[in-house]
Design an enzyme around this catalytic site. Sequence first.
Site, mmCIF file in Angstrom:
data_model
loop_
_atom_site.group_PDB
_atom_site.id
_atom_site.type_symbol
_atom_site.label_atom_id
_atom_site.label_comp_id
_atom_site.label_asym_id
_atom_site.label_seq_id
_atom_site.Cartn_x
_atom_site.Cartn_y
_atom_site.Cartn_z
ATOM 1 N N SER A 229 0.833 -1.212 0.000
ATOM 2 C CA SER A 229 0.000 0.000 0.000
ATOM 3 C C SER A 229 0.858 1.250 0.000
ATOM 4 O O SER A 229 1.690 1.434 0.891
ATOM 5 C CB SER A 229 -0.862 0.045 1.264
ATOM 6 N N HIS B 91 -3.189 0.622 -4.442
ATOM 7 C CA HIS B 91 -2.725 -0.539 -5.218
ATOM 8 C C HIS B 91 -3.171 -0.356 -6.670
ATOM 9 O O HIS B 91 -4.343 -0.110 -6.923
ATOM 10 C CB HIS B 91 -3.314 -1.846 -4.671
ATOM 11 N N HIS C 57 -5.695 -9.067 -1.966
ATOM 12 C CA HIS C 57 -5.671 -9.595 -0.600
ATOM 13 C C HIS C 57 -6.830 -10.557 -0.378
ATOM 14 O O HIS C 57 -7.865 -10.459 -1.038
ATOM 15 C CB HIS C 57 -5.826 -8.455 0.411
ATOM 16 N N TYR D 215 -8.846 -10.314 1.981
ATOM 17 C CA TYR D 215 -10.018 -9.551 2.451
ATOM 18 C C TYR D 215 -10.805 -8.919 1.303
ATOM 19 O O TYR D 215 -11.903 -8.414 1.517
ATOM 20 C CB TYR D 215 -9.625 -8.506 3.496
ATOM 21 N N GLU D 216 -10.261 -8.956 0.088
ATOM 22 C CA GLU D 216 -11.041 -8.496 -1.065
ATOM 23 C C GLU D 216 -11.976 -9.605 -1.553
ATOM 24 O O GLU D 216 -12.642 -9.453 -2.574
ATOM 25 C CB GLU D 216 -10.097 -8.051 -2.186
ATOM 26 N N ALA E 97 2.831 -2.522 3.947
ATOM 27 C CA ALA E 97 2.649 -1.564 5.030
ATOM 28 C C ALA E 97 2.233 -2.380 6.247
ATOM 29 O O ALA E 97 1.431 -3.304 6.124
ATOM 30 C CB ALA E 97 1.567 -0.563 4.659
ATOM 31 N N MET F 105 -1.805 -7.542 6.649
ATOM 32 C CA MET F 105 -2.864 -8.357 6.039
ATOM 33 C C MET F 105 -2.435 -8.951 4.696
ATOM 34 O O MET F 105 -3.278 -9.195 3.831
ATOM 35 C CB MET F 105 -4.117 -7.493 5.834
ATOM 36 N N SER F 106 -1.140 -9.153 4.528
ATOM 37 C CA SER F 106 -0.679 -9.654 3.222
ATOM 38 C C SER F 106 0.571 -10.506 3.420
ATOM 39 O O SER F 106 0.858 -10.982 4.519
ATOM 40 C CB SER F 106 -0.366 -8.474 2.285
ATOM 41 N N ASN G 291 2.231 2.756 11.090
ATOM 42 C CA ASN G 291 1.467 3.209 12.272
ATOM 43 C C ASN G 291 1.849 2.327 13.457
ATOM 44 O O ASN G 291 2.212 1.170 13.268
ATOM 45 C CB ASN G 291 -0.045 3.082 11.999
ATOM 46 N N HIS H 228 -6.934 3.865 6.975
ATOM 47 C CA HIS H 228 -6.188 3.414 5.789
ATOM 48 C C HIS H 228 -5.494 4.580 5.067
ATOM 49 O O HIS H 228 -4.373 4.435 4.585
ATOM 50 C CB HIS H 228 -7.127 2.664 4.826
HETATM 51 N N1 HPA Z 1 -2.702 -3.739 11.173
HETATM 52 C C1 HPA Z 1 -2.904 -4.525 10.108
HETATM 53 N N2 HPA Z 1 -2.508 -4.199 8.885
HETATM 54 C C2 HPA Z 1 -1.881 -3.023 8.722
HETATM 55 C C3 HPA Z 1 -1.650 -2.147 9.789
HETATM 56 C C4 HPA Z 1 -2.086 -2.531 11.089
HETATM 57 O O1 HPA Z 1 -1.916 -1.809 12.090
HETATM 58 N N3 HPA Z 1 -0.998 -1.068 9.282
HETATM 59 C C5 HPA Z 1 -0.842 -1.289 7.957
HETATM 60 N N4 HPA Z 1 -1.379 -2.479 7.607
#
Ligand code: HPA
Length: 275
Positions: free
Chosen positions: A35, A67, A89, A91-92, A119, A214-215, A238, A250
Amino acid sequence: MTDSVDPYAQAATDAVTLRKLAAVPRFDVAVVLGSGWQTAADAIGSPQSEITLGGLPGWPVPTVPGHSPSARCILAGGQRVLVFLGRVHLYEGQEPERVVHAVRASVEAGCRTVILTNAAGGIHPGYQVGQPVLISDHVNLTGRSPLAGPPPPDGYPGRFADLTALYSPRLRALAKEADPGLAEGVYAALPGPHYETPAEIRMLRAAGADLVGMSTALEAIAARHLGAEVLGISLVTNPAAGLSPAPLEHGDVVRAAEASATRIGRLLGGLINRL
Ligand code: HPA
């Protein structure tokens, strides 16, 4: 790609198409950008051509902001690098075989090195936002595997893949030559798309995770299964849930990745030059 088509055969077919579209006999290195990492591609090397993946019938196309449904062919350090400017992903709503399709097609197209970026939320208390971290190992909490389902066809390695050195120690050492300050950490892969609860982050910390995202985990497994060397790099975008008072968003994740993308691109270029 339709459900009735064997995913390995589809990857082999699309590998031929990728080589044809880029007019190259083979690729050497695949890079999947996470991302907000798109501008990193500009710093990797000299762009040769761009492939619109949406133009390949059935190719799984990303739907998430940050993306892009395209791949760039880049020459760096004498290597032909296939850079995916985004990924799909779980989740898509995509199945594991589609999540790993770009990686499988890249290995079929000749790539012996697969570099996966993402990310991630920082769990390790020493991490700063904007810091790249080499993935030393992962905890796959998605409950899914790209190797589940019918066994791989004849000529492919069996489904019981060894993941002992999934994230190549050799490639991690080369990355540290390119950027000596790089930290290493364990990546926890969750299915998402919601971010974690603070209680889940405390559990992940206790389980030995330093990063959460998540990847990456399924792609790493698929690449290693086919014999490629895998490097994973997370950009901490983050502090993970509960570790900062700010709510997770996001847009902030993508902006934090964008802010560090050029540094990451140079790191990738420096690493590829050492391969
Ligand atoms: N959690 C899950 N996926 C992420 C995060 C997070 O804090 N930051 C970027 N992708």
